[in-house]
Design a protein around this motif. Sequence first.
Motif, PDB file in Angstrom:
ATOM      1  N   ASN A 321       0.833  -1.212   0.000  1.00  0.00           N
ATOM      2  CA  ASN A 321       0.000   0.000   0.000  1.00  0.00           C
ATOM      3  C   ASN A 321       0.861   1.252   0.000  1.00  0.00           C
ATOM      4  O   ASN A 321       0.567   2.224  -0.709  1.00  0.00           O
ATOM      5  N   PHE A 325       1.016   3.888  -3.081  1.00  0.00           N
ATOM      6  CA  PHE A 325       0.705   5.293  -2.808  1.00  0.00           C
ATOM      7  C   PHE A 325       1.787   6.204  -3.383  1.00  0.00           C
ATOM      8  O   PHE A 325       1.496   7.238  -3.993  1.00  0.00           O
ATOM      9  N   ASN A 365      -5.986   2.374  -4.553  1.00  0.00           N
ATOM     10  CA  ASN A 365      -4.775   3.071  -4.105  1.00  0.00           C
ATOM     11  C   ASN A 365      -4.218   3.965  -5.208  1.00  0.00           C
ATOM     12  O   ASN A 365      -3.887   5.140  -4.969  1.00  0.00           O
ATOM     13  N   ILE A 405      -7.426   7.418   2.600  1.00  0.00           N
ATOM     14  CA  ILE A 405      -6.383   6.468   3.018  1.00  0.00           C
ATOM     15  C   ILE A 405      -6.944   5.490   4.047  1.00  0.00           C
ATOM     16  O   ILE A 405      -6.640   4.293   4.018  1.00  0.00           O
ATOM     17  N   ILE A 408      -8.778   2.895   2.239  1.00  0.00           N
ATOM     18  CA  ILE A 408      -7.845   1.946   1.609  1.00  0.00           C
ATOM     19  C   ILE A 408      -7.451   0.854   2.591  1.00  0.00           C
ATOM     20  O   ILE A 408      -7.446  -0.345   2.256  1.00  0.00           O
TER      21      ILE A 408
END
Length: 429
Positions: A321, A325, A365, A405, A408
């Motif tokens: 992740n 990002f 993402n 976020i 996510i």
Amino acid sequence: MLSLFLPLFMILLLLGFPIVFGLIAAPAILLWLNGQERDIVLLYRNVYNGMDSFPLMAIPFFMLAGELMNRAGITMRLVEFAQAVIGHLRGGLAHVNILSSMLFAGLSGSAVADVSALGSMLIPAMEKQGYSRKFATAVTAASSIIGPIIPPSGIMIIYAYVMGESVAALFLAGIVPGVLIGLSLMAIVYLLADRENLPAATTRATWSERGRASLNAFWPLMTPVIIMGGILGGIFTPTEASAIAVGYAIFIGLFVLRSLKVGDMPRILMRAAMTSAVVLLLVGAAMAFKTVASLSHTPELLASIILSLSENPLVLLLLINLLLFVVGMFLDAGPAIIILGPILGPIFTQMGVDSVHFAIIMAVNLTVGLLTPPMGLVLFVSSSVSGLKVETIAKATLPFLAAEIVVIFLITYFPALTLTLPRLAGFVD
């Protein structure tokens, strides 16, 4: 090659190269320096081969359907419907902006189309009601990333094409994450009401006004129903569904709403062609790079590095992740999926992570990356629409970015959020 490609790619971008040329030029330079001139021919031949795909035809058709819907005034009908439903809340137009993005996502599947269509309409309207331009633009930019998550979605079509996944499964899996992002953004608006001195609640719409707004929005809202119903029912493929969406948009624009004129078609076709060309060129360039990277065994090398960090899939999902990002800050979602999907997807599938679940993690993402500097496309489009500096918009979107976020991580560690609908439909075991 990957360790040399990324710095060279960034240098080309800083020199002003368009992303598509950077994706082609960087590996070509590296192949030339390595004395692999014969593979350069393979690189450029695969640019065309990467675009020559029946499933990818869904992308230009869905973009054309979005252009037709927007030109036919359907965007305004969706906004009026959202206003009738939740416009009475404090900060009502901000909530309307977010809900409109969720509804518009079912028509266009594009963040850029969302921020262009809704931003040009709602940012001036919000400013007129007392919202600061900075806040109005931040809400519009943050909510626009819902476009590629709620189906139809261009990036999920690309992922399905590259990884051999079911488009219908990915479309279904994207519904709950898209709704969660919308609700999280509404929660942030509610929390910021006092700090931003948002306008007080307005009069609640009457049931007759809500009924009228619902009738006006009925035909546009049937678009995602027809698309998903046809795909899930096995009536047509996603590519055929995109063509049907175009036919439906023309029908309701010309004959039902009568807000579309035949004379509008050349301009609509030109805009859709330009947007589609950009996306397909990026896909072709990324597929070409992927082919060359596979020759240098880059995927296997990167996979071994990732697996050496930890054997715990939960830890690796956290690290991936973070990687996605950062990648999303510099690279558009489509090329990033084509380059990294074949590398990362099999690793996590072997570790027990469902392939559809990982696809949604990656897609969401990288889509959120459209909102992050320095290369976030949504920031630049928002700047063009509002006239504000990119830095100003980026700073104003931070609370909304934080909420996205959180979503996510929710969909990462609670797979049921993404897999329940595909499982009920029989696409996931």
